[in-house]
Design an enzyme around this catalytic site. Structure first.
Site, mmCIF file in Angstrom:
data_model
loop_
_atom_site.group_PDB
_atom_site.id
_atom_site.type_symbol
_atom_site.label_atom_id
_atom_site.label_comp_id
_atom_site.label_asym_id
_atom_site.label_seq_id
_atom_site.Cartn_x
_atom_site.Cartn_y
_atom_site.Cartn_z
ATOM 1 N N LYS A 170 -1.817 67.396 -103.151
ATOM 2 C CA LYS A 170 -2.874 65.975 -104.094
ATOM 3 C C LYS A 170 -2.436 66.518 -105.132
ATOM 4 O O LYS A 170 -1.790 65.720 -106.342
ATOM 5 C CB LYS A 170 -4.062 66.561 -103.818
ATOM 6 C CG LYS A 170 -4.803 65.239 -104.881
ATOM 7 C CD LYS A 170 -6.481 64.921 -104.112
ATOM 8 C CE LYS A 170 -7.674 64.656 -105.245
ATOM 9 N NZ LYS A 170 -8.450 64.496 -104.787
ATOM 10 N N GLU A 194 0.365 78.099 -102.088
ATOM 11 C CA GLU A 194 0.556 78.118 -100.597
ATOM 12 C C GLU A 194 1.721 77.134 -99.958
ATOM 13 O O GLU A 194 2.583 77.161 -99.529
ATOM 14 C CB GLU A 194 -0.562 77.811 -99.456
ATOM 15 C CG GLU A 194 -2.081 79.095 -99.023
ATOM 16 C CD GLU A 194 -3.131 78.917 -100.509
ATOM 17 O OE1 GLU A 194 -2.979 77.977 -101.627
ATOM 18 O OE2 GLU A 194 -4.333 79.274 -99.826
ATOM 19 N N GLY A 239 -9.802 65.770 -100.714
ATOM 20 C CA GLY A 239 -8.016 66.369 -99.684
ATOM 21 C C GLY A 239 -9.275 65.635 -98.440
ATOM 22 O O GLY A 239 -8.528 65.395 -97.753
ATOM 23 N N ARG A 240 -10.445 66.352 -98.296
ATOM 24 C CA ARG A 240 -11.207 66.583 -96.387
ATOM 25 C C ARG A 240 -10.943 65.240 -96.170
ATOM 26 O O ARG A 240 -11.582 65.556 -95.279
ATOM 27 C CB ARG A 240 -11.983 67.624 -96.172
ATOM 28 C CG ARG A 240 -13.190 66.794 -97.705
ATOM 29 C CD ARG A 240 -14.124 68.366 -96.843
ATOM 30 N NE ARG A 240 -15.062 68.435 -98.470
ATOM 31 C CZ ARG A 240 -14.980 69.272 -99.267
ATOM 32 N NH1 ARG A 240 -13.622 68.934 -99.975
ATOM 33 N NH2 ARG A 240 -16.105 68.879 -100.659
ATOM 34 N N GLU A 245 -16.816 72.597 -95.777
ATOM 35 C CA GLU A 245 -16.560 72.314 -97.469
ATOM 36 C C GLU A 245 -17.279 71.262 -97.817
ATOM 37 O O GLU A 245 -17.343 71.605 -99.281
ATOM 38 C CB GLU A 245 -15.115 72.088 -97.460
ATOM 39 C CG GLU A 245 -14.906 72.694 -99.223
ATOM 40 C CD GLU A 245 -13.031 72.402 -99.292
ATOM 41 O OE1 GLU A 245 -12.337 73.470 -98.774
ATOM 42 O OE2 GLU A 245 -12.290 70.969 -98.896
ATOM 43 N N HIS A 294 -15.581 79.228 -70.284
ATOM 44 C CA HIS A 294 -15.038 80.716 -70.220
ATOM 45 C C HIS A 294 -15.199 82.148 -70.895
ATOM 46 O O HIS A 294 -14.639 82.953 -70.651
ATOM 47 C CB HIS A 294 -13.692 81.254 -69.318
ATOM 48 C CG HIS A 294 -14.328 79.643 -67.890
ATOM 49 N ND1 HIS A 294 -14.459 80.544 -66.462
ATOM 50 C CD2 HIS A 294 -14.038 78.950 -67.792
ATOM 51 C CE1 HIS A 294 -13.449 79.265 -65.781
ATOM 52 N NE2 HIS A 294 -14.094 78.604 -66.234
ATOM 53 N N LYS A 323 -9.519 82.409 -105.191
ATOM 54 C CA LYS A 323 -8.300 81.357 -106.025
ATOM 55 C C LYS A 323 -7.499 82.342 -107.502
ATOM 56 O O LYS A 323 -6.822 83.225 -107.282
ATOM 57 C CB LYS A 323 -8.048 80.175 -106.116
ATOM 58 C CG LYS A 323 -8.019 79.447 -104.869
ATOM 59 C CD LYS A 323 -7.508 78.227 -105.785
ATOM 60 C CE LYS A 323 -8.165 76.586 -104.638
ATOM 61 N NZ LYS A 323 -8.358 75.792 -104.887
HETATM 62 C C1 G6Q Z 1 -10.324 69.719 -99.520
HETATM 63 C C2 G6Q Z 1 -10.459 70.597 -100.202
HETATM 64 C C3 G6Q Z 1 -8.509 71.451 -100.484
HETATM 65 C C4 G6Q Z 1 -7.622 70.879 -100.502
HETATM 66 C C5 G6Q Z 1 -6.862 71.856 -100.158
HETATM 67 C C6 G6Q Z 1 -5.059 70.862 -100.401
HETATM 68 O O1 G6Q Z 1 -11.059 68.369 -99.823
HETATM 69 O O2 G6Q Z 1 -9.623 69.880 -101.379
HETATM 70 O O3 G6Q Z 1 -9.265 71.662 -99.263
HETATM 71 O O4 G6Q Z 1 -7.152 69.832 -99.661
HETATM 72 O O5 G6Q Z 1 -7.116 72.848 -101.074
HETATM 73 O O6 G6Q Z 1 -4.823 70.464 -101.174
HETATM 74 P P1 G6Q Z 1 -3.755 70.040 -102.094
HETATM 75 O O7 G6Q Z 1 -3.472 68.654 -101.825
HETATM 76 O O8 G6Q Z 1 -3.989 69.786 -104.013
HETATM 77 O O9 G6Q Z 1 -2.424 70.423 -102.347
#
Ligand code: G6Q
Length: 545
Positions: free
Chosen positions: A210, A216, A271-272, A357, A388, A508
């Site tokens: 996003k 990463e 994001g989630r 989260e 198990h 971070k």
């Molecule tokens: C979810 C968070 C988080 C996000 C990641 C990736 O709700 O905001 O998990 O999706 O940090 O972020 P980007 O899509 O900006 O790389």
């Protein structure tokens, strides 16, 4: 509108629940079933393709009534309407929360700041469908004229967990002509292991971010670009082998991806909660547009159910209330998600993020510490593997672990009696947890006296059963939406902000400074605490250069 109360645990409704809890706590599930022969029917709810049996939970009709009163006191119906109608309920980020618009297959208008976002959503989906179709049909060619065989999604968190989980879940529906792989960890092992057997000429990278600034993802994307251009011998190859899913056009262009190959989403998609936005592109490419549409329809049917059903028959509301009952009255700390489907093996990890989260917060909406427990620890594994491994603790341990058992009546992978065996375990485990095995039965079986204490099952351990006819794109979409809305309801009742995630920021920030120290060594002395300084020094001293 009247403001919701700040500390819900001081409300009349909460206090009545606390009182009721003391009365009901000694009653065993066995007794509940003996006293009410219609209990199973009364507490089973069917909608959106799911049969949801709450009857093996530690409650009765009074509990449910009191919990519903609590939800009403927290003005839940108003809160639901605020979310669906695009109000900026994510106050700490000043954003609307409109994942429900992403799968609004009815196309009813949804406004953000006076703009109907449905046309934005539909136009991105239709562009995505066209490009996905070109990839699938082989019209999209790599730099050297090859067809694409593998789509590698590079993203993390919300830009990885959802598509990865759904890809695994719906593999059965794929014609297998295109494979998706998912890379998230900044540990190079992840990228290397996922791409080392691929031919760059037949590989398409989908950079899903996003913000397009996530360390990463950008590190993996840069390494992937180098791998590709080294193999294909030209920077120009990037155009044919990279697609971006992002809301940051400027950064996408800076990275070298043609904006024509970028699919956007918006700041009102968390994001989630972004699975049915552009973030789902790898699914469109590998599973096809019909499957993606059916998935969105599954979500949408639950969105309609959640928005329109009375709270008393509203499945996500009831799931949320059961969660609150355990979390805040039984004081349970965790919640297990147990899918009896190998295809759903990533579901617990996905729901971990959805729930933890969103509701792992300790400050309420007025900025005050929350005086009670909020989100539980979510965990799980597919049955029967979990049986198990950790079911011992659920059956005989000292902790009460509410569990969701998720199963399907008909299998996708058919072979002999595998499915009957799987589902026999599914039903048996819930039965064993609820009703246990008493000493008298063991005596009848002739078990030696000194062995009996170890073999008694106390029972009275709660579970919820979620059963669908089959794992389909629709039933999966509906299942995910049940959990998304469950989490939303709990956030409303706990009066916390479920749609921000400030708790991921500090680590971070600190890592940026430490990265410099790891690369440059101890130039101006380390200024962390004693433990961190010592760890870093130990690392620097022992690192092979
Ligand atoms: C979810 C968070 C988080 C996000 C990641 C990736 O709700 O905001 O998990 O999706 O940090 O972020 P980007 O899509 O900006 O790389």
């Amino acid at each position: 509108m009247e403001k919701p109360m700040t500390d819900v645990s001081q409300s009349q409704e909460w206090l009545l629940l606390a009182e009721h809890f003391e009365q009901i706590r000694p009653i065993h599930l066995k007794q509940h079933f003996e006293e009410d022969p219609t209990r199973a029917e009364s507490f089973t709810f069917e909608d959106c393709g799911w049969y949801v049996d709450l009857s093996k939970n530690l409650m009765d009709s009074t509990t449910l009534k009191l919990l519903l009163d609590l939800a009403k006191a927290c003005k839940l119906s108003d809160a639901i309407e605020e979310m669906f109608s695009g109000q900026k309920i994510n106050k700490t980020e000043n954003r609307a929360v409109l994942h429900t618009a992403l799968r609004n297959c009815s196309n009813t208008p949804v406004f953000v700041d006076g703009e109907d976002v449905m046309s934005l959503i539909n136009s991105v989906i239709s562009r995505m469908e066209k490009v996905a179709e070109r990839i699938r049909s082989g019209k999209w060619r790599g730099y050297t004229g090859e067809k694409i065989k593998t789509v590698v999604n590079i993203g993390i968190g919300g830009s990885d967990l959802g598509p990865c989980m759904v890809y695994e879940a719906l593999k059965h529906y794929s014609d297998r002509s295109l494979e998706a792989r998912y890379v998230s960890n900044v540990d190079a092992a992840h990228l290397i292991e996922q791409i080392s057997d691929l031919d760059a000429a037949e590989t398409l990278f989908v950079v899903a971010s996003k913000t397009f600034t996530t360390q990463e993802t950008m590190t993996n994307a840069a390494t992937a670009r180098k791998w590709l251009t080294d193999q294909l011998g030209s920077e120009d190859a990037v155009r044919n082998h990279f697609i971006a899913l992002s809301s940051n056009r400027e950064k996408v262009v800076e990275f070298g991806i043609d904006p024509a190959n970028m699919f956007e989403f918006w700041n009102w998609v968390g994001g989630r909660y972004s699975l049915t936005s552009a973030i789902g592109f790898s699914l469109l490419a590998t599973l096809g547009k019909d499957i993606f549409k059916r998935l969105r329809e599954g979500f949408h049917s639950v969105d309609l159910h959640f928005r329109n059903s009375p709270l008393e028959r509203n499945i996500p509301v009831l799931m949320a209330l059961m969660g609150i009952w355990y979390n805040n009255f039984f004081r349970t700390q965790t919640y297990a998600i147990l899918p009896y489907s190998q295809y759903l093996h990533r579901l617990p990890a996905y729901l971990q993020q959805t729930d933890m989260e969103s509701n792992g917060k300790s400050i309420d909406r007025s900025g005050q510490p929350v005086p009670f427990d909020t989100g539980p620890v979510i965990w799980g594994e597919p049955g029967t593997n979990g049986q198990h491994a950790f079911y011992q603790l659920i059956h005989q341990g000292t902790k009460l672990v509410p569990c969701d058992f998720i199963g399907f009546i008909n299998p996708l992978a058919k072979s002999g009696d595998h499915h009957e065996k799987l589902m026999a375990n599914f039903f048996a485990q819930q039965e064993a947890l609820a009703f246990g095995k008493e000493r008298s039965i063991l005596e009848e079986e002739g078990i030696a006296e000194d062995q009996i204490p170890f073999r008694v099952f106390t029972g009275n351990r709660p579970s919820t059963c979620l059963l669908a006819e089959k794992l389909t794109p629709e039933s999966l979409g509906s299942l995910i939406a049940f959990y998304e809305h469950k989490v939303f309801v709990q956030g409303v009742i706990w009066n916390i902000y479920s749609f921000d995630q400030w708790g991921v920021e500090l680590g971070k920030q600190l890592s940026i400074k430490i990265l410099d120290e790891l690369k440059e060594g101890e130039r101006d002395g380390l200024k962390h605490d004693g433990s961190t300084n010592a760890q870093i020094r130990h690392y620097l001293t022992n690192k092979i250069r």
